[in-house]
Design a protein around this motif. Sequence first.
Motif, PDB file in Angstrom:
ATOM      1  N   ARG A 297       0.838  -1.206   0.000  1.00  0.00           N
ATOM      2  CA  ARG A 297       0.000   0.000   0.000  1.00  0.00           C
ATOM      3  C   ARG A 297       0.873   1.257   0.000  1.00  0.00           C
ATOM      4  N   THR A 298       2.000   1.201   0.703  1.00  0.00           N
ATOM      5  CA  THR A 298       2.914   2.358   0.715  1.00  0.00           C
ATOM      6  C   THR A 298       3.478   2.620  -0.673  1.00  0.00           C
ATOM      7  N   VAL A 299       3.840   1.549  -1.381  1.00  0.00           N
ATOM      8  CA  VAL A 299       4.344   1.697  -2.752  1.00  0.00           C
ATOM      9  C   VAL A 299       3.275   2.351  -3.628  1.00  0.00           C
ATOM     10  N   GLN A 300       2.054   1.863  -3.530  1.00  0.00           N
ATOM     11  CA  GLN A 300       0.977   2.405  -4.358  1.00  0.00           C
ATOM     12  C   GLN A 300       0.707   3.879  -4.022  1.00  0.00           C
ATOM     13  N   ARG A 301       0.777   4.232  -2.724  1.00  0.00           N
ATOM     14  CA  ARG A 301       0.540   5.619  -2.325  1.00  0.00           C
ATOM     15  C   ARG A 301       1.639   6.538  -2.862  1.00  0.00           C
ATOM     16  N   ARG A 302       2.902   6.070  -2.762  1.00  0.00           N
ATOM     17  CA  ARG A 302       4.011   6.898  -3.237  1.00  0.00           C
ATOM     18  C   ARG A 302       3.938   7.096  -4.758  1.00  0.00           C
ATOM     19  N   LEU A 303       3.560   6.060  -5.456  1.00  0.00           N
ATOM     20  CA  LEU A 303       3.410   6.195  -6.908  1.00  0.00           C
ATOM     21  C   LEU A 303       2.292   7.167  -7.249  1.00  0.00           C
ATOM     22  N   ALA A 304       1.196   7.114  -6.483  1.00  0.00           N
ATOM     23  CA  ALA A 304       0.089   8.045  -6.721  1.00  0.00           C
ATOM     24  C   ALA A 304       0.537   9.478  -6.457  1.00  0.00           C
ATOM     25  N   ASP A 305       1.356   9.687  -5.402  1.00  0.00           N
ATOM     26  CA  ASP A 305       1.869  11.032  -5.114  1.00  0.00           C
ATOM     27  C   ASP A 305       2.754  11.531  -6.248  1.00  0.00           C
ATOM     28  N   LEU A 306       3.598  10.655  -6.778  1.00  0.00           N
ATOM     29  CA  LEU A 306       4.486  11.046  -7.882  1.00  0.00           C
ATOM     30  C   LEU A 306       3.686  11.331  -9.152  1.00  0.00           C
ATOM     31  N   MET A 307       2.612  10.613  -9.375  1.00  0.00           N
ATOM     32  CA  MET A 307       1.752  10.891 -10.527  1.00  0.00           C
ATOM     33  C   MET A 307       1.156  12.293 -10.406  1.00  0.00           C
ATOM     34  N   THR A 308       0.790  12.671  -9.178  1.00  0.00           N
ATOM     35  CA  THR A 308       0.239  14.012  -8.972  1.00  0.00           C
ATOM     36  C   THR A 308       1.291  15.076  -9.261  1.00  0.00           C
ATOM     37  N   VAL A 309       2.522  14.863  -8.782  1.00  0.00           N
ATOM     38  CA  VAL A 309       3.607  15.819  -9.031  1.00  0.00           C
ATOM     39  C   VAL A 309       3.886  15.937 -10.525  1.00  0.00           C
ATOM     40  N   ALA A 310       3.846  14.783 -11.232  1.00  0.00           N
ATOM     41  CA  ALA A 310       4.142  14.783 -12.662  1.00  0.00           C
ATOM     42  C   ALA A 310       2.983  15.302 -13.500  1.00  0.00           C
ATOM     43  N   GLY A 311       1.784  15.445 -12.880  1.00  0.00           N
ATOM     44  CA  GLY A 311       0.632  15.947 -13.614  1.00  0.00           C
ATOM     45  C   GLY A 311       0.021  14.928 -14.541  1.00  0.00           C
ATOM     46  N   VAL A 312       0.064  13.633 -14.177  1.00  0.00           N
ATOM     47  CA  VAL A 312      -0.508  12.564 -15.007  1.00  0.00           C
ATOM     48  C   VAL A 312      -1.440  11.732 -14.145  1.00  0.00           C
ATOM     49  N   ASP A 313      -2.307  10.976 -14.796  1.00  0.00           N
ATOM     50  CA  ASP A 313      -3.245  10.136 -14.043  1.00  0.00           C
ATOM     51  C   ASP A 313      -3.144   8.664 -14.416  1.00  0.00           C
ATOM     52  N   THR A 314      -2.063   8.289 -15.116  1.00  0.00           N
ATOM     53  CA  THR A 314      -1.858   6.876 -15.458  1.00  0.00           C
ATOM     54  C   THR A 314      -0.411   6.492 -15.161  1.00  0.00           C
ATOM     55  N   ARG A 315      -0.215   5.223 -14.909  1.00  0.00           N
ATOM     56  CA  ARG A 315       1.158   4.746 -14.655  1.00  0.00           C
ATOM     57  C   ARG A 315       2.066   4.875 -15.877  1.00  0.00           C
ATOM     58  N   PRO A 316       1.598   4.532 -17.092  1.00  0.00           N
ATOM     59  CA  PRO A 316       2.460   4.777 -18.261  1.00  0.00           C
ATOM     60  C   PRO A 316       2.856   6.252 -18.386  1.00  0.00           C
ATOM     61  N   GLY A 317       1.923   7.147 -18.039  1.00  0.00           N
ATOM     62  CA  GLY A 317       2.247   8.565 -18.079  1.00  0.00           C
ATOM     63  C   GLY A 317       3.326   8.917 -17.081  1.00  0.00           C
ATOM     64  N   LEU A 318       3.291   8.312 -15.895  1.00  0.00           N
ATOM     65  CA  LEU A 318       4.323   8.553 -14.891  1.00  0.00           C
ATOM     66  C   LEU A 318       5.679   8.062 -15.385  1.00  0.00           C
ATOM     67  N   ALA A 319       5.709   6.877 -15.996  1.00  0.00           N
ATOM     68  CA  ALA A 319       6.974   6.352 -16.516  1.00  0.00           C
ATOM     69  C   ALA A 319       7.556   7.296 -17.562  1.00  0.00           C
ATOM     70  N   PHE A 320       6.702   7.824 -18.438  1.00  0.00           N
ATOM     71  CA  PHE A 320       7.163   8.744 -19.471  1.00  0.00           C
ATOM     72  C   PHE A 320       7.705  10.037 -18.851  1.00  0.00           C
ATOM     73  N   GLN A 321       6.963  10.599 -17.899  1.00  0.00           N
ATOM     74  CA  GLN A 321       7.384  11.853 -17.289  1.00  0.00           C
ATOM     75  C   GLN A 321       8.649  11.675 -16.448  1.00  0.00           C
ATOM     76  N   ALA A 322       8.781  10.539 -15.790  1.00  0.00           N
ATOM     77  CA  ALA A 322       9.987  10.291 -14.996  1.00  0.00           C
ATOM     78  C   ALA A 322      11.220  10.278 -15.877  1.00  0.00           C
ATOM     79  N   ALA A 323      11.090   9.683 -17.066  1.00  0.00           N
ATOM     80  CA  ALA A 323      12.217   9.665 -17.998  1.00  0.00           C
ATOM     81  C   ALA A 323      12.453  11.046 -18.593  1.00  0.00           C
ATOM     82  N   ARG A 324      11.361  11.733 -18.968  1.00  0.00           N
ATOM     83  CA  ARG A 324      11.508  13.040 -19.622  1.00  0.00           C
ATOM     84  C   ARG A 324      12.112  14.076 -18.677  1.00  0.00           C
ATOM     85  N   ARG A 325      11.723  14.010 -17.392  1.00  0.00           N
ATOM     86  CA  ARG A 325      12.178  15.012 -16.436  1.00  0.00           C
ATOM     87  C   ARG A 325      13.526  14.644 -15.793  1.00  0.00           C
TER      88      ARG A 325
END
Length: 328
Positions: A297-325
């Motif tokens: 649950r902690t992993v899922q919460r942290r990923l959700a927080d990072l998605m919010t910071v990256a401005g995306v609402d999907t996991r593929p979007g987070l992966a893309f933004q993590a690489a781009r940024r």
Amino acid sequence: MLDVIGLTPGEEELYRSLVQLTTARVEELVERLRRPRAEVVAQLEALRGKGLVLPIGPEPDAPLRPLAPDVPLGEALLRRQEALEAARAAVTQLTEEYRAGMRRHDADHLVEVITGARVLRERLRDAQNGARVEVLWFCRANPLAMPGQDNVEEFDALARGVRYRAIYEREMLLEPGGLEDIERGVRAGEQARVLDRLPVRLAIVDGRTAICPLVPDRESGEPSAAVIGRSQLLDALIALFESYWRISTPLRSSAPPVDGPAVDGYRPDPDEVRLLALFVAGVPDKSIASQLGVSRRTVQRRLADLMTVAGVDTRPGLAFQAARRGWI
């Protein structure tokens, strides 16, 4: 020049003289060529036998006249060409036999089969100790001879400027301590990537030697491997590595840069970088939690927080933004 079709230089000169004179007796030819009479007579007889000279009349000293050279010499030339073609075919066959023999001979030198985990481990160490430019790895789960933590030769090679490119099977990241071992190499300078599955275990050193484990030895059960030298087989293995390298996912160290500005106003902390590295590599949440020592649950919460910071609402979007940024 006509000696190739059976005309000696003396006979050719005599025939040319007779052509120039149109007709001539033996004495005229002896005087013109300044040769012994017996030699001229013998050469005239040879020319008559080759169909190039004909006497005019039945008298012993009758004048002689030349005959056209195309028919008799053309036939000789044709026979010569046929002989040359047959010789060329024989040379071609011998060349193929030579090449086949050399291929068999070279194969004995280009591919060496070694048996035993200890022998394989020593050969891998020697190859890395002798590396000067680059080492390529296909690292599959459950290593046969040398676990990653035992490969101290890599760090010595990296320290002297040898480049390492390694592709790991995703299962290796799930093994206890597996990710830490990989990260240690990445921090030392290794370029690491990950894929679901790799076709073979493989090490290639400086583009000149490959070590590829084979099936276990039938009698001893020990692992065996092929040591492959410069050849088309080695070229194919290098091409295989490059094709998998292009489609694999990069793995980066979990340690973020200490200096420099934050990217887009945000810099992940070390735990987040490690979390993102595992996430982008496709490691399941449960395994990420095990690696990080937290709950799923902690992993899922942290990923959700990072998605919010990256401005995306999907996991593929987070992966893309993590690489781009540049977060990982």
